[in-house]
Design an enzyme around this catalytic site. Structure first.
Site, PDB file in Angstrom:
ATOM      1  N   GLU A 142      21.354   1.985  53.131  1.00 26.86           N
ATOM      2  CA  GLU A 142      20.652   2.685  52.050  1.00 26.86           C
ATOM      3  C   GLU A 142      19.685   3.746  52.580  1.00 26.86           C
ATOM      4  OE1 GLU A 142      18.826  -0.329  49.628  1.00 26.86           O
ATOM      5  OE2 GLU A 142      20.670  -1.480  49.435  1.00 26.86           O
TER       6      GLU A 142
ATOM      7  N   GLU B  22      26.694  -4.471  48.642  1.00 25.49           N
ATOM      8  CA  GLU B  22      25.725  -5.293  47.914  1.00 25.49           C
ATOM      9  C   GLU B  22      25.891  -4.994  46.430  1.00 25.49           C
ATOM     10  OE1 GLU B  22      21.586  -4.892  48.964  1.00 25.49           O
ATOM     11  OE2 GLU B  22      22.042  -4.745  51.104  1.00 25.49           O
TER      12      GLU B  22
END
Length: 558
Positions: free
Chosen positions: A310, A403
């Protein structure tokens, strides 16, 4: 002569015109406008007009004649600066961006999006707004054109086990999805799923978050133990690293800002100065984690490795200073782990964020691309995200839901053919709370034939590509010396009529030979087990082979 030329033009002009129109166009000025969107004159636009979005929305009624895969394009301009907006079709959304440009340009929004025949509602809605839209276009393409996957890992000379795991992922990509779960303590969420559904996920998320910090309450080898244990059961260990402040000034991985006043101010830009304390601190941490990963390599355990996740979100220190230092850190980590420490057991996963093309480390450093999506209660297939990513990476990288908060309903995945490699809900409430994922949905997901769970996994260390298996080789005689073990079992060894065969891998073909090497029975299988009739064969000794590598098995027909 003139008449001949005229006739030729009449024949060719329609053909030339048809080359210009490769798909179905829907003019923006004919769409439903709301919220301040308005029609404007545009001499260079296809219909002589366009729509100035302002802060409004444009809704297109789209009708497709046939089910299939479609590339979707938008032609627009962004005269007032770089703009991000939202494309929506049938409730699925995707953000897209245009760089400042007064000229109209065509942007491919998604590649090979599965759509049914009939009516579809398409909307362009405001994120930032303020683009001028000429049209959207749907181009039907072959589904077989979706993927051009890399067949080998980016790591030179990967371990046999890493190659086998990657081959397993390749074989199932687009055909099935692998169930995963993130853990906080050893196997906690996997155990919870076992207790409540009777089934365990195939992939286990593990974090190096606490490793290398000298915590008295934590054993740094815990991730190694868990990965080894899970792999020994033919599960897939997926390791990540919430990398805490390398300077040890804090124990944080979040960037210091107004919402995180206790976050770290660690300066990743020092990656450009090998003599700096920050560079040396990053290098020391990389070396420490590499040492742990090397223990797994020495124990023949491959790893899905997802570091620096991320990044473009900016909330972690490794993404706080933009794309250049992040890419330098990724390249340093890859070089240090692969070339300096000799790690060959890693499958490298990059975690994408929206509009992060400038952050991507490069195809030579990434095997798989993941996406972390947290949309509470949204069990859609995230099909537009999938198609967008598949387009951005040219269909060359497998894609995964690395995720999720709420995972996709399996029926939506199958319907939309969103070919995510695996899905992994985060631990705690994201796994256990019905706000995100109900127990009934878990049971539906784990029990579906499209979803791979731990009990369905093959012996990973010996896995071979199923589309590259060989035809059974013909033995030259009974007394051939068998140097390999058989990759299957066949029983009973004294057969009256029916022989049963079981294997850890799928069997595509079974062949039975007599002692002179003559083929006397052949049967297609396509499963891990089969029964073969030996009825009608004369009593005696026979050799049984499959398409898998390995020795034949001898049986006696009574």
């Amino acid at each position: 002569m003139i008449q001949t030329f005229t006739k030729l033009c009449l024949i060719l002009l329609p053909l030339l015109f048809s080359l210009e129109v490769s798909g179905q166009k829907y003019e923006a000025e004919n769409a439903t406008l709301s919220g301040g969107a308005s029609k404007i004159a545009c001499s260079g636009c296809s219909g002589g007009s366009a729509v100035a979005q302002g802060e409004g929305s444009i809704t297109f009624p789209v009708t497709l004649a046939a089910e299939g895969f479609y590339n979707i394009y938008i032609r627009a301009a962004a005269p007032n600066g770089d703009k991000i907006n939202r494309f929506e079709i049938n409730g699925n959304t995707l953000d897209f961006s245009f760089k400042q440009n007064k000229q109209y340009t065509t942007l491919q929004l998604v590649r090979a999006q599965k759509l049914a025949a009939g009516q579809h509602q398409v909307k362009i809605t405001k994120s930032w707004g303020w683009i001028d839209i000429d049209y959207i276009e749907f181009e039907k393409v072959a589904g077989s054109d979706r993927f051009d996957l890399n067949q080998t890992l980016v790591t030179p000379n990967p371990t046999q086990e890493a190659t086998a795991l990657y081959n397993f992922l390749l074989d199932n990509y687009g055909d099935k999805i692998i169930a995963g779960a993130m853990t906080l303590e050893s196997f906690d969420e996997a155990n919870w799923l076992k207790e409540n559904t009777g089934i365990e996920p195939a992939l286990l998320g593990i974090d190096f978050m606490h490793s290398g910090r000298n915590y008295t309450w934590y054993n740094d080898k815990t991730p190694i133990h868990d990965a080894k244990t899970w792999y020994s059961r033919n599960g897939i260990p997926a390791l990540m690293w919430h990398w805490r402040d390398p300077s040890r000034q804090t124990e944080e991985f979040y960037t210091r800002n107004s919402s995180k006043p206790n976050g770290t101010a660690f300066d990743i830009t020092k990656i450009a100065d090998p003599n700096s304390a920050e560079y040396q601190a990053m290098l020391a941490d990389i070396d420490y984690i590499a040492g742990l990963l090397k223990e797994l390599q020495e124990q023949n355990v491959p790893v899905i490795w997802r570091p620096l996740h991320e990044a473009a979100g900016g909330w972690f220190w490794w993404g706080a200073k933009g794309p250049a230092p992040l890419k330098a850190l990724w390249h340093l980590m890859y070089d240090r782990m692969v070339n300096h420490h000799g790690l060959r057991n890693l499958i490298w996963v990059w975690t994408r964020e929206p509009n992060d093309d400038a952050w991507y480390p490069g195809d030579a450093y990434v095997d798989i691309v993941g996406r972390d999506i947290y949309k509470d209660g949204d069990h859609g297939s995230q099909t537009l995200e999938f198609s967008d990513m598949n387009n951005r990476y040219g269909g060359k990288k497998m894609l995964t839901l690395s995720e999720v908060g709420s995972f996709p309903d399996v029926e939506n995945l199958v319907r939309d053919e969103a070919a995510w490699s695996w899905f992994m809900p985060w631990y705690g409430a994201y796994t256990r709370d019905s706000k995100y994922n109900s127990l009934d949905l878990w049971k539906k997901m784990l029990g579906h034939e499209y979803v791979i769970t731990l009990d369905e996994m093959p012996e990973l260390s010996r896995y071979e590509r199923q589309d590259q298996v060989e035809e059974p080789s013909e033995p030259t005689g009974l007394w051939d010396k068998q140097k390999e073990k058989a990759s299957f079992i066949a029983y009973p060894t004294l057969v009256e009529s029916t022989l049963t065969i079981n294997s850890i891998r799928r069997i595509d073909l079974v062949a039975v030979y007599n002692t002179q090497g003559k083929l006397v029975r052949q049967q297609k299988v396509g499963a891990n087990a089969a029964t073969v009739s030996l009825a009608g064969l004369v009593p005696g000794l026979y050799l049984v082979k499959t398409n898998q590598k390995g020795a034949a098995v001898q049986v006696v027909k009574k």
